[in-house]
Design a protein around this motif. Structure first.
Motif, short mmCIF file in Angstrom:
data_model
loop_
_atom_site.label_atom_id
_atom_site.label_comp_id
_atom_site.label_asym_id
_atom_site.label_seq_id
_atom_site.Cartn_x
_atom_site.Cartn_y
_atom_site.Cartn_z
N GLY A 67 -11.05 -6.37 -1.43
CA GLY A 67 -11.80 -5.81 -2.54
C GLY A 67 -13.24 -5.49 -2.21
O GLY A 67 -14.07 -5.34 -3.11
N LEU A 68 -13.55 -5.37 -0.92
CA LEU A 68 -14.92 -5.14 -0.49
C LEU A 68 -15.25 -3.68 -0.27
O LEU A 68 -16.40 -3.35 0.05
CB LEU A 68 -15.19 -5.92 0.81
N ALA A 69 -14.26 -2.80 -0.38
CA ALA A 69 -14.50 -1.37 -0.13
C ALA A 69 -13.59 -0.56 -1.05
O ALA A 69 -12.45 -0.95 -1.31
CB ALA A 69 -14.22 -1.03 1.33
N PRO A 70 -14.08 0.58 -1.55
CA PRO A 70 -13.26 1.42 -2.44
C PRO A 70 -12.16 2.13 -1.67
O PRO A 70 -12.26 2.35 -0.46
CB PRO A 70 -14.28 2.43 -2.99
N HIS A 71 -11.10 2.49 -2.39
CA HIS A 71 -9.97 3.16 -1.75
C HIS A 71 -9.36 4.18 -2.72
O HIS A 71 -9.61 4.13 -3.92
CB HIS A 71 -8.90 2.15 -1.33
N GLU A 72 -8.57 5.06 -2.15
CA GLU A 72 -7.77 6.00 -2.93
C GLU A 72 -6.31 5.69 -2.67
O GLU A 72 -5.93 5.28 -1.57
CB GLU A 72 -8.08 7.44 -2.51
N GLY A 73 -5.46 5.90 -3.65
CA GLY A 73 -4.05 5.57 -3.52
C GLY A 73 -3.76 4.19 -4.09
O GLY A 73 -4.64 3.54 -4.67
N HIS A 74 -2.53 3.74 -3.92
CA HIS A 74 -2.10 2.46 -4.49
C HIS A 74 -2.31 1.32 -3.50
O HIS A 74 -1.90 1.42 -2.34
CB HIS A 74 -0.61 2.53 -4.86
N LYS A 117 -16.37 10.77 7.02
CA LYS A 117 -15.36 10.24 7.94
C LYS A 117 -14.14 9.74 7.18
O LYS A 117 -14.26 8.93 6.26
CB LYS A 117 -15.95 9.10 8.78
N HIS A 118 -12.99 10.22 7.57
CA HIS A 118 -11.71 9.78 6.99
C HIS A 118 -11.25 8.56 7.79
O HIS A 118 -10.62 8.69 8.82
CB HIS A 118 -10.69 10.91 7.07
N ALA A 119 -11.59 7.36 7.31
CA ALA A 119 -11.40 6.14 8.10
C ALA A 119 -9.96 5.63 8.07
O ALA A 119 -9.47 5.07 9.06
CB ALA A 119 -12.35 5.05 7.61
N VAL A 120 -9.28 5.79 6.96
CA VAL A 120 -7.88 5.35 6.80
C VAL A 120 -7.12 6.51 6.17
O VAL A 120 -7.53 7.05 5.15
CB VAL A 120 -7.78 4.09 5.92
N ARG A 121 -5.99 6.88 6.79
CA ARG A 121 -5.28 8.09 6.38
C ARG A 121 -3.85 7.78 5.92
O ARG A 121 -3.01 7.39 6.72
CB ARG A 121 -5.19 9.07 7.56
N ASP A 122 -3.61 7.89 4.64
CA ASP A 122 -2.26 7.90 4.07
C ASP A 122 -1.40 6.73 4.56
O ASP A 122 -0.27 6.91 5.01
CB ASP A 122 -1.58 9.23 4.40
N LEU A 123 -1.94 5.51 4.48
CA LEU A 123 -1.19 4.34 4.92
C LEU A 123 -0.23 3.87 3.83
O LEU A 123 -0.61 3.77 2.65
CB LEU A 123 -2.13 3.19 5.26
N SER A 124 0.99 3.57 4.23
CA SER A 124 1.98 2.98 3.33
C SER A 124 2.67 1.84 4.07
O SER A 124 3.21 2.04 5.17
CB SER A 124 3.00 4.02 2.87
N PHE A 125 2.64 0.65 3.49
CA PHE A 125 3.27 -0.52 4.12
C PHE A 125 3.39 -1.63 3.09
O PHE A 125 2.76 -1.58 2.02
CB PHE A 125 2.47 -1.01 5.34
N ALA A 157 0.85 -1.19 0.00
CA ALA A 157 0.00 0.00 0.00
C ALA A 157 0.89 1.24 0.00
O ALA A 157 1.90 1.28 0.70
CB ALA A 157 -0.91 0.01 1.23
N ARG A 158 0.49 2.23 -0.78
CA ARG A 158 1.20 3.52 -0.80
C ARG A 158 0.16 4.64 -0.83
O ARG A 158 -0.65 4.71 -1.76
CB ARG A 158 2.13 3.62 -2.01
N GLY A 159 0.19 5.48 0.18
CA GLY A 159 -0.73 6.61 0.22
C GLY A 159 -2.19 6.19 0.20
O GLY A 159 -3.02 6.81 -0.45
N LEU A 160 -2.50 5.13 0.95
CA LEU A 160 -3.86 4.58 0.95
C LEU A 160 -4.78 5.42 1.84
O LEU A 160 -4.48 5.68 3.00
CB LEU A 160 -3.83 3.14 1.46
N ASN A 161 -5.91 5.83 1.27
CA ASN A 161 -6.92 6.58 2.00
C ASN A 161 -8.28 5.96 1.75
O ASN A 161 -8.57 5.47 0.64
CB ASN A 161 -6.95 8.05 1.56
N MET A 162 -9.15 6.00 2.78
CA MET A 162 -10.51 5.47 2.65
C MET A 162 -11.46 6.36 3.44
O MET A 162 -11.11 6.86 4.52
CB MET A 162 -10.58 4.03 3.15
N HIS A 163 -12.65 6.55 2.89
CA HIS A 163 -13.66 7.40 3.52
C HIS A 163 -14.98 6.64 3.65
O HIS A 163 -15.32 5.83 2.80
CB HIS A 163 -13.90 8.67 2.70
#
Length: 295
Positions: A56-63, A21-29, A11-17
């Motif tokens: 694959g059950l929820a949309p995301h932003e980032g890689h 609500k910003h549920a996941v913020r800029d995760l990289s691992f 994951a690189r720059g992963l964000n989810m809303h």
């Protein structure tokens, strides 16, 4: 040395809303093969949201890449090599265990009925048993046997032993480690039973309000974090060095530092091995405490 071909999840720059609500913020691992990763965080920290994205059950932003695939775009193919066990094991109550094995054999191309029967031999679940006759712990064991009989590369577990007694939890994790982890596959486990899984893990990731606050192999904890037990007379001097956490261990006062404190502070105590529970308390906060401090 880990190569790109060894990486199963990235994951690189992963964000989810969820709405606003910003549920996941800029995760990289990244998670290489052969790892058992603990995903820790308070309720609402973003753990289940992240796991849904991986499946694959929820949309995301980032890689986000799982086994070299986009979990949303390639979900059908991905789920042939990714297994998921949610916090509640649900199997059809009317079915016998042998019928579930036949059902799985017809549904999943990488499921082995022979392996499922082998795994069930480690449990007290019989092939002729109906699901409705099984205890909650037995249902979870049967569920794991069915899932572990799939020739997958990644297994994602979201509080898989929730509500089970300690013996059932122990049996579950023993089967998982003995029968599924082979150095090529990787497991991501979300759990609140931190003390019970610490000895099983190779790595830990901690989330706090959707942000990554720790991502480290367990064998590096001692290199980064320093825990000191000390006499009450040294409490003020220890506190002045601004530890992450002050707590008690084995009846003694102790302090946890991110990095080595000054030599004169280290001389005031005896070094302890930091554990995950203490790190979790130090690095994460309950949502209600965060809300209170923001007022």
């Amino acid at each position: 040395m880990t190569t790109m071909s060894d990486i199963l999840i990235e994951a690189r720059g992963l964000n989810m809303h969820y709405g606003s609500k910003h549920a996941v913020r800029d995760l990289s691992f990244s998670i290489p093969k052969g790892r058992v990763v603990g995903l820790l965080g308070h309720n609402g920290a973003g753990k289940t949201t992240l796991m849904k994205a991986l499946c694959g059950l929820a949309p995301h932003e980032g890689h986000l890449s799982v086994l070299g695939m986009d979990p949303r775009a390639d979900r059908t193919v991905l789920l042939q090599s990714l297994s998921y066990i949610p916090d509640v094991a649900i199997l059809p109550r009317w079915a016998r265990v042998e019928e579930l094995i036949s059902l799985m054999a017809g549904l999943h191309p990488k499921f082995s009925a022979e392996r499922a029967r082998h795994l069930l031999q480690r449990t007290s679940v019989g092939l002729s048993d109906k699901v409705k006759s099984l205890s909650k712990g037995m249902v979870v064991q049967a569920h794991l046997a069915l899932i572990a009989a799939i020739d997958a590369k990644v297994m994602i577990l979201d509080e898989p032993t929730l509500g089970l007694d300690v013996l059932s939890r122990k049996s579950f994790y023993e089967m998982l480690i003995d029968e599924w982890c082979d150095g090529e596959r990787s497991v991501l486990i979300s759990t609140h039973q931190v003390e019970e899984v610490e000895s099983l893990l190779s790595d830990v990731m901690m989330l706090n309000e959707g942000q990554m606050v720790l991502n480290i192999p367990l064998d590096q904890l001692d290199q980064r974090f320093v825990a000191l037990s000390h006499d009450p007379a040294a409490a003020d001097a220890i506190a002045a060095a601004h530890p992450l956490l002050r707590y008690r261990q084995h009846g003694q006062q102790a302090a946890l530092f991110d990095g080595a404190p000054p030599a004169d502070v280290q001389a005031l105590g005896q070094r302890l091995r930091p554990n995950l529970v203490d790190l979790f308390v130090a690095l994460t906060r309950a949502p209600e405490l965060n809300a209170r401090s923001a007022r």
